[in-house]
Design a protein around this motif. Sequence first.
Motif, mmCIF file in Angstrom:
data_model
loop_
_atom_site.group_PDB
_atom_site.id
_atom_site.type_symbol
_atom_site.label_atom_id
_atom_site.label_comp_id
_atom_site.label_asym_id
_atom_site.label_seq_id
_atom_site.Cartn_x
_atom_site.Cartn_y
_atom_site.Cartn_z
ATOM 1 N N VAL A 1 -32.356 -33.747 4.918
ATOM 2 C CA VAL A 1 -32.327 -32.923 3.706
ATOM 3 C C VAL A 1 -33.284 -33.475 2.655
ATOM 4 N N ARG A 2 -33.506 -34.783 2.635
ATOM 5 C CA ARG A 2 -34.469 -35.347 1.680
ATOM 6 C C ARG A 2 -35.877 -34.824 1.923
ATOM 7 N N HIS A 3 -36.109 -34.257 3.090
ATOM 8 C CA HIS A 3 -37.399 -33.631 3.390
ATOM 9 C C HIS A 3 -37.362 -32.121 3.139
ATOM 10 N N ASP A 4 -36.340 -31.648 2.453
ATOM 11 C CA ASP A 4 -36.212 -30.234 2.064
ATOM 12 C C ASP A 4 -36.143 -29.302 3.276
ATOM 13 N N VAL A 5 -35.293 -29.676 4.207
ATOM 14 C CA VAL A 5 -34.996 -28.830 5.351
ATOM 15 C C VAL A 5 -33.562 -29.147 5.774
ATOM 16 N N ALA A 6 -32.890 -28.182 6.395
ATOM 17 C CA ALA A 6 -31.482 -28.402 6.751
ATOM 18 C C ALA A 6 -31.139 -27.704 8.055
ATOM 19 N N TYR A 7 -30.155 -28.256 8.743
ATOM 20 C CA TYR A 7 -29.551 -27.667 9.939
ATOM 21 C C TYR A 7 -28.048 -27.870 9.827
ATOM 22 N N VAL A 8 -27.291 -27.403 10.828
ATOM 23 C CA VAL A 8 -25.859 -27.671 10.881
ATOM 24 C C VAL A 8 -25.588 -28.654 12.023
ATOM 25 N N PRO A 9 -24.971 -29.790 11.745
ATOM 26 C CA PRO A 9 -24.596 -30.688 12.841
ATOM 27 C C PRO A 9 -23.629 -29.986 13.800
ATOM 28 N N GLY A 10 -23.689 -30.369 15.057
ATOM 29 C CA GLY A 10 -22.901 -29.680 16.062
ATOM 30 C C GLY A 10 -21.450 -30.091 16.146
ATOM 31 N N ALA A 11 -21.097 -31.245 15.594
ATOM 32 C CA ALA A 11 -19.745 -31.768 15.784
ATOM 33 C C ALA A 11 -18.637 -30.795 15.370
ATOM 34 N N ALA B 1 -24.267 -24.960 0.060
ATOM 35 C CA ALA B 1 -24.128 -25.265 -1.360
ATOM 36 C C ALA B 1 -25.022 -26.433 -1.761
ATOM 37 N N VAL B 2 -25.125 -27.432 -0.894
ATOM 38 C CA VAL B 2 -25.931 -28.610 -1.192
ATOM 39 C C VAL B 2 -27.422 -28.304 -1.118
ATOM 40 N N THR B 3 -27.781 -27.370 -0.252
ATOM 41 C CA THR B 3 -29.207 -27.105 0.014
ATOM 42 C C THR B 3 -29.659 -25.783 -0.595
ATOM 43 N N ALA B 4 -29.038 -25.359 -1.695
ATOM 44 C CA ALA B 4 -29.365 -24.066 -2.301
ATOM 45 C C ALA B 4 -30.674 -24.085 -3.074
ATOM 46 N N ARG B 5 -31.287 -25.248 -3.208
ATOM 47 C CA ARG B 5 -32.563 -25.313 -3.939
ATOM 48 C C ARG B 5 -33.612 -24.446 -3.239
ATOM 49 N N PRO B 6 -34.421 -23.706 -4.008
ATOM 50 C CA PRO B 6 -35.373 -22.777 -3.375
ATOM 51 C C PRO B 6 -36.416 -23.463 -2.507
ATOM 52 N N GLU B 7 -36.681 -24.727 -2.757
ATOM 53 C CA GLU B 7 -37.706 -25.404 -1.963
ATOM 54 C C GLU B 7 -37.203 -25.829 -0.582
ATOM 55 N N VAL B 8 -35.900 -25.732 -0.350
ATOM 56 C CA VAL B 8 -35.341 -26.129 0.942
ATOM 57 C C VAL B 8 -35.522 -25.006 1.961
ATOM 58 N N ILE B 9 -36.083 -25.342 3.104
ATOM 59 C CA ILE B 9 -36.143 -24.407 4.232
ATOM 60 C C ILE B 9 -34.858 -24.593 5.016
ATOM 61 N N ASN B 10 -34.022 -23.579 4.972
ATOM 62 C CA ASN B 10 -32.639 -23.751 5.426
ATOM 63 C C ASN B 10 -32.424 -23.081 6.775
ATOM 64 N N PHE B 11 -32.334 -23.889 7.809
ATOM 65 C CA PHE B 11 -31.981 -23.408 9.141
ATOM 66 C C PHE B 11 -30.475 -23.477 9.369
#
Length: 411
Positions: free
Chosen positions: A355-365, A33-43
């Motif tokens: 995320v400020r660099h327009d990329v995302a992952y899921v933390p493992g915790a 939801a936070v990274t839904a912007r089209p410019e984000v490369i979402n891993f």
Amino acid sequence: MTVTEPPPAPSPAPPLAARARSVGGSPVRDILAVTARPEVINFAGGLPAPELFDAEGIAAAYRAVLAEEPARALQYSTTEGEPTLRAALADRTTARGLPTAPDDLLVTTGSQQALSLLATALLEPGDTVLVENPCYLAALQVFGFAGARVVAVPGDEHGVDPEALEDLVARERPKLLYTGPTFQNPTGRTLPAERRAAVAAVAARRGLWIVEDDPYGELRYEGERLPWIASHPGAEDRTVLLGSFSKVMAPGLRLGWLRAPGELRRACAVAKQAADLHTPTVNQLAAARYLADHDLDAHVTRVAGVYRERRDAMLAGLPGALPEGSVWTRPEGGMFLWARLPEPYDTTALLPQVVRHDVAYVPGAPFHAGTPDRTTLRLCFVTQTPEEIGEGLRRLGQGVRGDVGTDLSRG
């Protein structure tokens, strides 16, 4: 003068059940939801590549069903599932080494519902459930809602340790073991053949029930297919096998299934009647028609070939993106790989900076049932092209290094 009364204050929500208060939402959904912007490369998401859906083949199946049998397609159906679809699923399961009849199967609204039905049918508050560590996040949510006590089974980079499993079964007397032995979410690892046989032997000796979740098993890029735990002697009548069309056909169909012994399957059917009566008829008939008119195995082979290229692109780019001393898995299939950064990195604290660099992952915790390893993270490699993966990893490297902004990488 007319005096206008102020509108009444909204009524407070009714008190929530303890399970709703104690179980949080999905961190993966929150990140998406936070990274839904089209410019984000979402891993971060576990999303199949939409450009690889056989949209025309699926549309043709719907058109045929609605043209030829609209009254049936748009009507209520049986809770157990449409006979044509169950017959096709039974044939596919049998062809893969596990003799299965249509009546062995219950069609579910995605395999996630199958997990919920099993929890409803099997678990009392306080029951112990054994899981892998790390574990599929939504399974942890299901067991938490059921009020179960969740205990992680020790293991290594190959999966659960059968000896540790047997010790835990003897000590904890669990209701079941939940496992995703093939291309597991979140790690991408696969339980070796000898360990599958050993887990089955533990089940036979100790009376352990196993829930074997297999949404990714058909997405193999290399190596030989391994038999299901459910197919091993001693485990046949103690294992529930879960399957899904989400990763091989399309997740929007919301079609899954469970294969279980009769008494348990019937209990799950009763639970499903209380949940949604039945899975949408038109979706079931369209899937059955697709299986009859198209070669799903050939489609999956094409998809797996593309996914392998994307996996390779991510593996090639990780050394330049992650700090020295990081390690990661090399999955033979599926959709995910798992990375561990060196101490003292904290991937949850690091995420806002990345995320400020327009990329995302899921933390493992959140994937850990016990003490979380905060140096870990999950990456999905199938949604983006190799070029996008390369750019995403470049951004990830910048975010991890803290090229701009405050350094949040340290716990």
